[in-house]
Design a protein around this motif. Structure first.
Motif, PDB file in Angstrom:
ATOM      1  N   GLY A  33      43.826  42.658  54.534  1.00 24.58           N
ATOM      2  CA  GLY A  33      42.585  42.383  53.827  1.00 24.58           C
ATOM      3  C   GLY A  33      42.731  41.798  52.453  1.00 24.58           C
ATOM      4  O   GLY A  33      41.783  41.762  51.697  1.00 24.58           O
ATOM      5  N   THR A  34      43.889  41.320  52.097  1.00 28.00           N
ATOM      6  CA  THR A  34      44.138  40.849  50.741  1.00 28.00           C
ATOM      7  C   THR A  34      43.160  39.766  50.297  1.00 28.00           C
ATOM      8  O   THR A  34      42.663  39.804  49.183  1.00 28.00           O
ATOM      9  N   PHE A  35      42.858  38.810  51.166  1.00 28.36           N
ATOM     10  CA  PHE A  35      41.948  37.730  50.778  1.00 28.36           C
ATOM     11  C   PHE A  35      40.565  38.267  50.447  1.00 28.36           C
ATOM     12  O   PHE A  35      40.012  37.965  49.392  1.00 28.36           O
ATOM     13  N   ARG A  36      39.978  39.065  51.326  1.00 31.76           N
ATOM     14  CA  ARG A  36      38.639  39.614  51.085  1.00 31.76           C
ATOM     15  C   ARG A  36      38.612  40.495  49.837  1.00 31.76           C
ATOM     16  O   ARG A  36      37.658  40.480  49.075  1.00 31.76           O
ATOM     17  N   GLU A  37      39.648  41.276  49.666  1.00 32.25           N
ATOM     18  CA  GLU A  37      39.691  42.192  48.530  1.00 32.25           C
ATOM     19  C   GLU A  37      39.841  41.424  47.214  1.00 32.25           C
ATOM     20  O   GLU A  37      39.218  41.766  46.211  1.00 32.25           O
ATOM     21  N   THR A  38      40.647  40.377  47.212  1.00 35.20           N
ATOM     22  CA  THR A  38      40.797  39.550  46.015  1.00 35.20           C
ATOM     23  C   THR A  38      39.487  38.829  45.708  1.00 35.20           C
ATOM     24  O   THR A  38      39.081  38.716  44.547  1.00 35.20           O
ATOM     25  N   TRP A  39      38.807  38.359  46.739  1.00 36.99           N
ATOM     26  CA  TRP A  39      37.509  37.707  46.573  1.00 36.99           C
ATOM     27  C   TRP A  39      36.508  38.697  45.966  1.00 36.99           C
ATOM     28  O   TRP A  39      35.708  38.330  45.099  1.00 36.99           O
ATOM     29  N   ALA A  40      36.532  39.947  46.402  1.00 37.83           N
ATOM     30  CA  ALA A  40      35.623  40.971  45.874  1.00 37.83           C
ATOM     31  C   ALA A  40      35.875  41.195  44.385  1.00 37.83           C
ATOM     32  O   ALA A  40      34.931  41.384  43.607  1.00 37.83           O
ATOM     33  N   LEU A  41      37.123  41.158  43.975  1.00 27.39           N
ATOM     34  CA  LEU A  41      37.458  41.316  42.561  1.00 27.39           C
ATOM     35  C   LEU A  41      36.850  40.163  41.761  1.00 27.39           C
ATOM     36  O   LEU A  41      36.194  40.389  40.739  1.00 27.39           O
ATOM     37  N   ALA A  42      37.031  38.940  42.235  1.00 25.64           N
ATOM     38  CA  ALA A  42      36.474  37.776  41.538  1.00 25.64           C
ATOM     39  C   ALA A  42      34.949  37.842  41.494  1.00 25.64           C
ATOM     40  O   ALA A  42      34.332  37.498  40.482  1.00 25.64           O
ATOM     41  N   LYS A  43      34.338  38.287  42.580  1.00 20.40           N
ATOM     42  CA  LYS A  43      32.882  38.387  42.639  1.00 20.40           C
ATOM     43  C   LYS A  43      32.354  39.419  41.631  1.00 20.40           C
ATOM     44  O   LYS A  43      31.307  39.215  41.018  1.00 20.40           O
ATOM     45  N   ALA A  44      33.079  40.505  41.432  1.00 27.60           N
ATOM     46  CA  ALA A  44      32.672  41.513  40.448  1.00 27.60           C
ATOM     47  C   ALA A  44      32.618  40.893  39.052  1.00 27.60           C
ATOM     48  O   ALA A  44      31.695  41.157  38.277  1.00 27.60           O
ATOM     49  N   TYR A  45      33.586  40.056  38.738  1.00 24.00           N
ATOM     50  CA  TYR A  45      33.589  39.367  37.441  1.00 24.00           C
ATOM     51  C   TYR A  45      32.393  38.415  37.348  1.00 24.00           C
ATOM     52  O   TYR A  45      31.690  38.386  36.335  1.00 24.00           O
ATOM     53  N   ALA A  46      32.160  37.650  38.396  1.00 21.39           N
ATOM     54  CA  ALA A  46      31.067  36.676  38.381  1.00 21.39           C
ATOM     55  C   ALA A  46      29.718  37.362  38.210  1.00 21.39           C
ATOM     56  O   ALA A  46      28.866  36.911  37.437  1.00 21.39           O
ATOM     57  N   GLU A  47      29.516  38.461  38.896  1.00 18.61           N
ATOM     58  CA  GLU A  47      28.243  39.172  38.791  1.00 18.61           C
ATOM     59  C   GLU A  47      28.073  39.824  37.424  1.00 18.61           C
ATOM     60  O   GLU A  47      26.965  39.865  36.888  1.00 18.61           O
ATOM     61  N   THR A  48      29.150  40.307  36.851  1.00 14.97           N
ATOM     62  CA  THR A  48      29.062  40.900  35.520  1.00 14.97           C
ATOM     63  C   THR A  48      28.771  39.826  34.479  1.00 14.97           C
ATOM     64  O   THR A  48      28.063  40.078  33.508  1.00 14.97           O
ATOM     65  N   ARG A  49      29.271  38.601  34.696  1.00 10.48           N
ATOM     66  CA  ARG A  49      28.957  37.491  33.790  1.00 10.48           C
ATOM     67  C   ARG A  49      27.453  37.241  33.742  1.00 10.48           C
ATOM     68  O   ARG A  49      26.906  36.882  32.704  1.00 10.48           O
ATOM     69  N   LYS A  50      26.777  37.437  34.862  1.00  3.65           N
ATOM     70  CA  LYS A  50      25.328  37.216  34.930  1.00  3.65           C
ATOM     71  C   LYS A  50      24.556  38.238  34.095  1.00  3.65           C
ATOM     72  O   LYS A  50      23.427  37.990  33.710  1.00  3.65           O
ATOM     73  N   GLU A  51      25.144  39.383  33.823  1.00  2.00           N
ATOM     74  CA  GLU A  51      24.502  40.429  33.019  1.00  2.00           C
ATOM     75  C   GLU A  51      24.805  40.234  31.539  1.00  2.00           C
ATOM     76  O   GLU A  51      24.750  41.169  30.754  1.00  2.00           O
ATOM     77  N   HIS A  52      25.125  39.029  31.166  1.00  2.56           N
ATOM     78  CA  HIS A  52      25.504  38.664  29.800  1.00  2.56           C
ATOM     79  C   HIS A  52      24.547  39.274  28.778  1.00  2.56           C
ATOM     80  O   HIS A  52      23.342  39.257  28.957  1.00  2.56           O
ATOM     81  N   GLY A  53      25.120  39.819  27.715  1.00  2.30           N
ATOM     82  CA  GLY A  53      24.314  40.327  26.623  1.00  2.30           C
ATOM     83  C   GLY A  53      24.216  41.834  26.556  1.00  2.30           C
ATOM     84  O   GLY A  53      23.819  42.392  25.544  1.00  2.30           O
ATOM     85  N   GLU A  54      24.569  42.531  27.634  1.00  2.00           N
ATOM     86  CA  GLU A  54      24.480  43.990  27.617  1.00  2.00           C
ATOM     87  C   GLU A  54      25.615  44.620  26.811  1.00  2.00           C
ATOM     88  O   GLU A  54      25.458  45.675  26.235  1.00  2.00           O
ATOM     89  N   SER A  55      26.785  43.955  26.782  1.00  2.00           N
ATOM     90  CA  SER A  55      27.936  44.458  26.045  1.00  2.00           C
ATOM     91  C   SER A  55      28.781  43.279  25.595  1.00  2.00           C
ATOM     92  O   SER A  55      29.256  42.504  26.428  1.00  2.00           O
ATOM     93  N   GLU A  56      28.968  43.146  24.300  1.00  2.00           N
ATOM     94  CA  GLU A  56      29.796  42.060  23.771  1.00  2.00           C
ATOM     95  C   GLU A  56      31.221  42.168  24.304  1.00  2.00           C
ATOM     96  O   GLU A  56      31.850  41.169  24.648  1.00  2.00           O
ATOM     97  N   LEU A  57      31.714  43.402  24.408  1.00  3.93           N
ATOM     98  CA  LEU A  57      33.064  43.635  24.910  1.00  3.93           C
ATOM     99  C   LEU A  57      33.189  43.148  26.353  1.00  3.93           C
ATOM    100  O   LEU A  57      34.105  42.393  26.692  1.00  3.93           O
ATOM    101  N   LEU A  58      32.258  43.549  27.221  1.00  2.00           N
ATOM    102  CA  LEU A  58      32.319  43.105  28.618  1.00  2.00           C
ATOM    103  C   LEU A  58      32.073  41.609  28.738  1.00  2.00           C
ATOM    104  O   LEU A  58      32.704  40.949  29.564  1.00  2.00           O
ATOM    105  N   ASP A  59      31.177  41.075  27.917  1.00  2.00           N
ATOM    106  CA  ASP A  59      30.942  39.631  27.936  1.00  2.00           C
ATOM    107  C   ASP A  59      32.242  38.875  27.653  1.00  2.00           C
ATOM    108  O   ASP A  59      32.581  37.913  28.351  1.00  2.00           O
TER     109      ASP A  59
END
Length: 146
Positions: A33-59
């Motif tokens: 499952g390495t491909f799917r799991e790596t994709w999930a990691l990248a997707k978590a970053y992309a979705e957190t980018r969309k929440e921009h502004g909630e935390s300067e550190l996370l941004d």
């Protein structure tokens, strides 16, 4: 608010390692499952980018490509990676607000959970080995004195 400028290069590298390390510890808990799991990691970053502004550190953290540190074995990843997670939280306890530290821990655990859920093991959403990995990640994140 705490941002990248509040850290030395070495400190920022340590903080950046945390989320992908959580994902990789979970990814290596089971074979396949390495491909799917790596994709999930990248997707978590992309979705957190969309929440921009909630935390300067996370941004600042998700604005950069995940720092996928290389280890020679899954055992080294678990041992060294989990220790470095603890060190990152200890550093954040000194430099960031409690809310930012909490958001960082939540993000690391979210990445680990998404990776675990990305590859169904023997009909289960998350395997016992992946659950154990997430518990170890949580323990590392919460073992600092702060």
């Amino acid at each position: 608010m705490t941002g990248k400028a509040d850290f030395t290069t070495e400190e920022w590298d340590l903080v950046r390692e945390g989320p992908p390390t959580g994902g990789m510890v979970t990814l290596t808990a089971e074979k396949g499952g390495t491909f799917r799991e790596t994709w999930a990691l990248a997707k978590a970053y992309a979705e957190t980018r969309k929440e921009h502004g909630e935390s300067e550190l996370l941004d600042a953290l998700v604005a950069e490509k995940p720092d996928m540190k290389r280890y020679s074995s899954p055992e080294e990843l678990r041992e060294t990676g989990l220790r470095r997670l603890t060190e990152a939280v200890e550093l954040l306890d000194r430099k960031a607000t409690p809310e930012e530290v909490g958001a960082y821990k939540k993000f690391v655990l979210d990445v680990a959970a998404r990776v675990a859920e990305a590859h169904h093991e023997q009909g289960e959403a998350v395997s016992d080995a992946e659950r154990t990995a997430i518990e170890k990640i949580s323990a590392a994140l919460n073992s600092s004195a702060g």
